[in-house]
Enzyme design. Structure first.
Site, PDB file in Angstrom:
ATOM      1  N   ASN A   1      -7.834   3.154  -1.575  1.00  0.00           N
ATOM      2  CA  ASN A   1      -7.267   2.932  -0.659  1.00  0.00           C
ATOM      3  C   ASN A   1      -7.098   1.528  -0.142  1.00  0.00           C
ATOM      4  O   ASN A   1      -6.190   1.007   0.124  1.00  0.00           O
ATOM      5  CB  ASN A   1      -7.833   3.610   0.447  1.00  0.00           C
TER       6      ASN A   1
ATOM      7  N   HIS B   1       6.333   8.043  -9.706  1.00  0.00           N
ATOM      8  CA  HIS B   1       6.152   6.574  -9.989  1.00  0.00           C
ATOM      9  C   HIS B   1       7.352   6.167 -10.715  1.00  0.00           C
ATOM     10  O   HIS B   1       7.419   4.740 -11.165  1.00  0.00           O
ATOM     11  CB  HIS B   1       5.010   6.264 -11.106  1.00  0.00           C
TER      12      HIS B   1
END
Length: 365
Positions: free
Chosen positions: A95, A195
């Site tokens: 993250n 993606h």
């Protein structure tokens, strides 16, 4: 001159949700049909505005939902800032310097609170925001299930445990990580199709474009120019995950994989002679099938270990909506309990006085 006193308080608005709860604690399509019928309209307006300003934001918001669900379920824990009792997930390896869009989630939640205060959970806000982000970029719409409650804590160790597969993953690791969440090989490929939008930092694809052999030579050279060796040069430079249509949710991602133009090593693994090749090839030919399977996979991902029902502990959930007010304004601030003690601490980053407020949750009912 003495530094000004700043008040930074965490507004606990997400949520002591005193909404009607199904006795079975199941997620349902009509969970907010009576308590917040305008929730989708509210979320959509903010998301579309944010995406119109920055196309990449749509992918970032979708990714927040994924990173939330893969760490102890879809419970909103990815949104939580560090507290004295736990370290949140924002600084975890997958993250840190990666997930983004928290400011947009703040705006979304604020808008939702305007139309139905104290009703919609942060976990559901993330789920709806993911949906509206896909739609804003030309992708499919689906009937989303809602009714999640919010976690009261987060787990840095869980986020760092490998449950979120890194961009260097092998195909076996990808399959194992998705199967551990109850998701199939088909779900893995369909969800990876996200993606087709968004961008990646040089640090995530440097090794692939400089070292891998299963990559189109001209494509590799084009990416090397923006992501040079050695490490440290251009680390934050960005490249689109789908060089063809990076701001449109289509099936170009799968066509790229067939042509060995997957930006991430984990992307190209999906078309490398393994069990996922069939799905990649199918989706490259049939965008409708990709959309259908993506929708089904998103619904399944949204079902990962949600906190629901009367047994879910929702008191004191942590929506981190930051506001700055003058200390002189504290006394009459509408979120301050009448006789609540004020605890002062020194902020490590600024040296300013930080006041932690006890929030009167009645204002969110």
């Amino acid at each position: 001159m003495a530094s000004s006193k700043i008040i930074s308080f965490t507004l606990v608005a997400c949520v002591l949700c005193l909404m009607s709860i199904t006795s079975s604690g199941q997620l349902t399509h009509n969970f907010y049909s009576k308590s917040c019928p305008r929730v989708f309209e509210a979320v959509s307006s903010v998301v579309r505005s944010a995406v119109s300003r920055e196309k990449r934001m749509g992918a970032s918001l979708l990714r927040l939902h994924f990173h939330d669900c893969f760490v102890n379920g879809c419970d909103g824990s990815v949104l939580l800032d560090d507290t004295p009792s736990f370290t949140g997930e924002k600084t975890a390896g997958p993250n840190a310097n990666s997930v983004r869009g928290f400011n947009v989630i703040d705006d979304v939640k604020s808008k939702v609170e305007e139309v139905c205060p104290g009703v919609v959970s942060c976990a559901d806000v993330l789920a709806i925001t993911a949906l509206e982000s896909v739609v804003a970029l030309g992708g499919p719409k689906w009937k989303i299930k809602l009714g999640r409650r919010d976690s009261r804590t987060a787990s840095l160790s869980a986020a760092n445990s490998g449950v979120i597969p890194p961009p260097s993953s092998t195909l076996r690791n990808l399959i194992n990580r998705f199967q551990a969440q109850g998701l199939s090989v088909k779900d893995l490929v369909a969800l990876s199709g996200a993606h087709t939008i968004g961008q990646a930092r040089c640090t995530t694809f440097r090794a692939r474009v400089h070292n891998d052999t299963n990559i189109d030579a001209s494509f590799a050279r084009s990416r090397q120019s923006n992501c040079p060796f050695p490490t440290g040069l251009g680390d934050n430079n960005l490249a689109p995950l789908d060089a063809k249509t990076p701001a449109y949710f289509d099936n170009s991602y799968f066509k790229n994989l067939i042509n060995e133009k997957g930006l991430l090593r984990s992307d190209q693994q999906l078309h490398s002679g393994g069990a996922t090749d069939l799905f990649v090839e199918k989706y490259s030919r049939n965008p409708e099938r990709f959309h259908e399977d993506f929708v089904a996979a998103m619904i399944r991902m949204g079902d990962i270990s949600p906190l629901t029902g009367r047994n879910a502990r929702i008191e004191g959930t942590h929506w981190n909506l930051r506001n700055i007010v003058k200390k002189s304004e504290l006394k009459n601030h509408p979120t301050t309990k009448k006789d609540a003690p004020v605890i002062e601490n020194t902020a490590a980053d600024t040296g300013d006085n930080v006041v932690t407020l006890n929030i009167d949750t009645k204002i969110f009912h």
